[in-house]
Design a protein around this motif. Structure first.
Motif, PDB file in Angstrom:
ATOM      1  N   PHE A  73      50.105-100.877   8.983  1.00  0.00           N
ATOM      2  CA  PHE A  73      50.146-100.638  10.428  1.00  0.00           C
ATOM      3  C   PHE A  73      49.557-101.842  11.168  1.00  0.00           C
ATOM      4  CE2 PHE A  73      49.082 -97.074  13.748  1.00  0.00           C
ATOM      5  CZ  PHE A  73      49.763 -97.788  14.719  1.00  0.00           C
ATOM      6  N   LEU A  74      48.395-102.302  10.710  1.00  0.00           N
ATOM      7  CA  LEU A  74      47.760-103.460  11.346  1.00  0.00           C
ATOM      8  C   LEU A  74      48.651-104.691  11.243  1.00  0.00           C
ATOM      9  CD1 LEU A  74      45.417-104.990  12.656  1.00  0.00           C
ATOM     10  CD2 LEU A  74      44.420-105.256  10.368  1.00  0.00           C
ATOM     11  N   LEU A  75      49.178-104.963  10.060  1.00  0.00           N
ATOM     12  CA  LEU A  75      50.007-106.153   9.879  1.00  0.00           C
ATOM     13  C   LEU A  75      51.259-106.097  10.752  1.00  0.00           C
ATOM     14  CD1 LEU A  75      49.714-106.713   6.018  1.00  0.00           C
ATOM     15  CD2 LEU A  75      48.511-107.922   7.845  1.00  0.00           C
ATOM     16  N   LYS A  76      51.793-104.898  10.956  1.00  0.00           N
ATOM     17  CA  LYS A  76      52.994-104.770  11.790  1.00  0.00           C
ATOM     18  C   LYS A  76      52.684-105.088  13.248  1.00  0.00           C
ATOM     19  CE  LYS A  76      57.317-103.817  12.590  1.00  0.00           C
ATOM     20  NZ  LYS A  76      57.392-104.297  13.989  1.00  0.00           N
ATOM     21  N   ILE A  77      51.572-104.591  13.775  1.00  0.00           N
ATOM     22  CA  ILE A  77      51.279-104.901  15.176  1.00  0.00           C
ATOM     23  C   ILE A  77      50.814-106.350  15.324  1.00  0.00           C
ATOM     24  CG2 ILE A  77      50.833-102.499  15.810  1.00  0.00           C
ATOM     25  CD1 ILE A  77      47.892-103.005  15.740  1.00  0.00           C
ATOM     26  N   MET A  78      50.251-106.915  14.258  1.00  0.00           N
ATOM     27  CA  MET A  78      49.946-108.349  14.284  1.00  0.00           C
ATOM     28  C   MET A  78      51.236-109.158  14.354  1.00  0.00           C
ATOM     29  SD  MET A  78      46.834-108.625  11.484  1.00  0.00           S
ATOM     30  CE  MET A  78      46.843-110.425  11.471  1.00  0.00           C
ATOM     31  N   GLU A  79      52.225-108.742  13.580  1.00  0.00           N
ATOM     32  CA  GLU A  79      53.514-109.437  13.606  1.00  0.00           C
ATOM     33  C   GLU A  79      54.172-109.308  14.975  1.00  0.00           C
ATOM     34  OE1 GLU A  79      57.848-109.396  11.266  1.00  0.00           O
ATOM     35  OE2 GLU A  79      56.252-108.007  10.680  1.00  0.00           O
ATOM     36  N   ASP A  80      54.138-108.114  15.541  1.00  0.00           N
ATOM     37  CA  ASP A  80      54.782-107.880  16.839  1.00  0.00           C
ATOM     38  C   ASP A  80      54.143-108.699  17.952  1.00  0.00           C
ATOM     39  OD1 ASP A  80      56.456-106.089  15.599  1.00  0.00           O
ATOM     40  OD2 ASP A  80      55.440-104.293  16.353  1.00  0.00           O
ATOM     41  N   THR A  81      52.823-108.872  17.887  1.00  0.00           N
ATOM     42  CA  THR A  81      52.110-109.581  18.954  1.00  0.00           C
ATOM     43  C   THR A  81      51.862-111.047  18.621  1.00  0.00           C
ATOM     44  OG1 THR A  81      49.976-108.879  18.010  1.00  0.00           O
ATOM     45  CG2 THR A  81      50.930-107.489  19.747  1.00  0.00           C
ATOM     46  N   LYS A  82      52.297-111.470  17.431  1.00  0.00           N
ATOM     47  CA  LYS A  82      52.060-112.842  16.958  1.00  0.00           C
ATOM     48  C   LYS A  82      50.567-113.169  16.964  1.00  0.00           C
ATOM     49  CE  LYS A  82      56.562-114.406  18.702  1.00  0.00           C
ATOM     50  NZ  LYS A  82      57.229-114.067  17.452  1.00  0.00           N
ATOM     51  N   ALA A  83      49.774-112.194  16.587  1.00  0.00           N
ATOM     52  CA  ALA A  83      48.318-112.373  16.559  1.00  0.00           C
ATOM     53  C   ALA A  83      47.931-113.376  15.479  1.00  0.00           C
ATOM     54  CB  ALA A  83      47.629-111.032  16.306  1.00  0.00           C
ATOM     55  N   ASP A  84      46.890-114.133  15.742  1.00  0.00           N
ATOM     56  CA  ASP A  84      46.411-115.120  14.781  1.00  0.00           C
ATOM     57  C   ASP A  84      45.856-114.405  13.553  1.00  0.00           C
ATOM     58  OD1 ASP A  84      45.563-118.225  14.671  1.00  0.00           O
ATOM     59  OD2 ASP A  84      44.019-117.000  13.702  1.00  0.00           O
ATOM     60  N   PHE A  85      46.357-114.771  12.378  1.00  0.00           N
ATOM     61  CA  PHE A  85      45.979-114.064  11.150  1.00  0.00           C
ATOM     62  C   PHE A  85      44.491-114.211  10.848  1.00  0.00           C
ATOM     63  CE2 PHE A  85      45.298-113.897   6.557  1.00  0.00           C
ATOM     64  CZ  PHE A  85      45.889-112.683   6.238  1.00  0.00           C
ATOM     65  N   THR A  86      44.024-115.443  10.797  1.00  0.00           N
ATOM     66  CA  THR A  86      42.634-115.690  10.407  1.00  0.00           C
ATOM     67  C   THR A  86      41.652-115.092  11.402  1.00  0.00           C
ATOM     68  OG1 THR A  86      43.228-117.728   9.248  1.00  0.00           O
ATOM     69  CG2 THR A  86      40.932-117.491   9.919  1.00  0.00           C
ATOM     70  N   MET A  87      41.863-115.342  12.681  1.00  0.00           N
ATOM     71  CA  MET A  87      40.882-114.916  13.674  1.00  0.00           C
ATOM     72  C   MET A  87      40.952-113.422  13.967  1.00  0.00           C
ATOM     73  SD  MET A  87      38.974-117.417  14.050  1.00  0.00           S
ATOM     74  CE  MET A  87      37.932-116.738  15.349  1.00  0.00           C
TER      75      MET A  87
END
Length: 365
Positions: free
Chosen positions: A223-237
């Protein structure tokens, strides 16, 4: 990579020449002069899957057996040389350690760039650094290598490429196995996926500060990885800021301005739903506190990685005989989990500059 806790070859020296070399960095015909340099790297062994593959392919089975026995004797002390199943034990070890290595890569957003059998160590260490890169915005399709037009080695493919390479290793070993051993080796290979996903889940649970096992842990991570992908969130930070923000701040959806990656993530319509699930899961941690959780997470989620823009900045200065940023990076990356004032002043934990968004490297970088 070493200071991130990932098995790797090590850089022993970097020698820069005053002589220029002609380079076509991106293979597009734009040849230009650049300063030459040589990196000396060390490893316990440079034997790779391809070392055995080439001997099997050419039918040099006696040499294949001798080389394999040498590798086992030198680097796999837990395997008895008089064991008739030693090649099975060897394959099983390489399989599980390869799964572990790729899981570790994924846990820090590392894309190797060229994952062919000749770049995969039999000791399951990271070797042959070429067009590699650390993913910035979370994207399973991230490719650091400018020449990988088909995205064969994109970061989301690394686990499956690992399986492919292990199948090639098994093919190279088969001439040395009897029918029963061949069947057992195939069963070992079939267990790769379970090994990989088990280790992947374990690492990401640790990154999220989760203790014990709960039924929905895999879903929480996905779930987290999907919303990170959708928002192009910075992986490390994103993971680092989750290590630093308090549970109360998350509960109130109060994301301080300094947590820029979480602010990006917070724009997703399902962010609050994920936060609710996450906080509920954290409450199930036995003998834990929010302070302990944050301290624990800060030891596994780096604040600093070698981003392409940082390396490019250091290279540009080095071309002018200014090695100050090379030295700064060497210092900072030895302590990637610790906040460092020099790194903060250099902007290493800030949002990457706009000019760096499309930086890629090649085998000639």
């Amino acid at each position: 990579m070493h200071y991130l806790g990932i098995p790797t070859s090590r850089a022993a020296s970097l020698v820069v020449s005053d002589d220029d070399v002609w380079r076509d960095q991106f293979y597009n015909g734009n040849i230009k002069k650049e300063r030459g340099a040589i990196v000396l790297r060390l490893a316990k062994s440079w034997f790779r899957i391809g070392s055995l593959e080439i001997l099997a392919h050419s039918g040099e089975l006696d040499l294949l057996r001798r080389l394999l026995d040498f590798i086992i004797q030198e680097h796999f002390p837990s395997i008895a040389m008089n064991d008739s199943n030693r090649y099975l034990e060897f394959f099983s070890t390489v399989m599980s350690e390869t799964a572990n290595l790729i899981s570790l890569w994924m846990s820090v957003g590392f894309a190797h760039g060229v994952c062919n059998t000749d770049n995969f160590s039999l000791l399951s260490i990271t070797i042959d650094y070429g067009p590699f890169g650390f993913m910035e915005s979370y994207d399973p399709n991230f490719v650091p290598n400018t020449s990988d037009d088909e995205r064969r080695y994109k970061i989301g493919n690394q686990a499956s490429v690992g399986l492919f390479n292990l199948s090639k290793l098994l093919q190279a070993l088969k001439p040395l196995l009897d029918p029963r051993q061949k069947q057992l080796a195939s069963q070992i290979l079939e267990g790769y996926g379970e090994h990989y996903y088990s280790r992947f889940t374990e690492l990401f649970k640790t990154k999220l500060g989760l203790l014990g096992e709960k039924e929905n842990d895999n879903y929480l991570i996905a779930f987290l990885l999907k919303i990170m992908e959708d928002t192009k969130a910075d992986f490390t930070m994103t993971f680092r800021e989750l290590s630093e923000i308090t549970a109360d701040q998350l509960k109130e959806l109060h994301i301080p301005e300094e947590f820029w990656a979480l602010q990006d993530l917070g724009k997703h319509k399902l962010f609050s739903e994920w936060v609710t699930m996450y906080l509920l899961r954290l409450k199930s941690n036995n003998n834990d506190s929010d302070a302990k959780r944050r301290t624990r997470m800060a030891t596994v989620n780096p604040r600093y990685i070698l981003r392409n823009w940082m390396a490019e900045s250091a290279v540009q200065k080095a071309n002018l005989n200014d090695f100050s940023e090379v030295q700064l990076l060497e210092q900072v990356l030895q302590h990637p989990f610790q906040r460092q004032e020099a790194a903060e002043r250099a902007g290493y934990s800030l949002r990457p500059p706009a000019w760096a968004k499309h930086l890629k490297v090649s085998c000639s970088s």
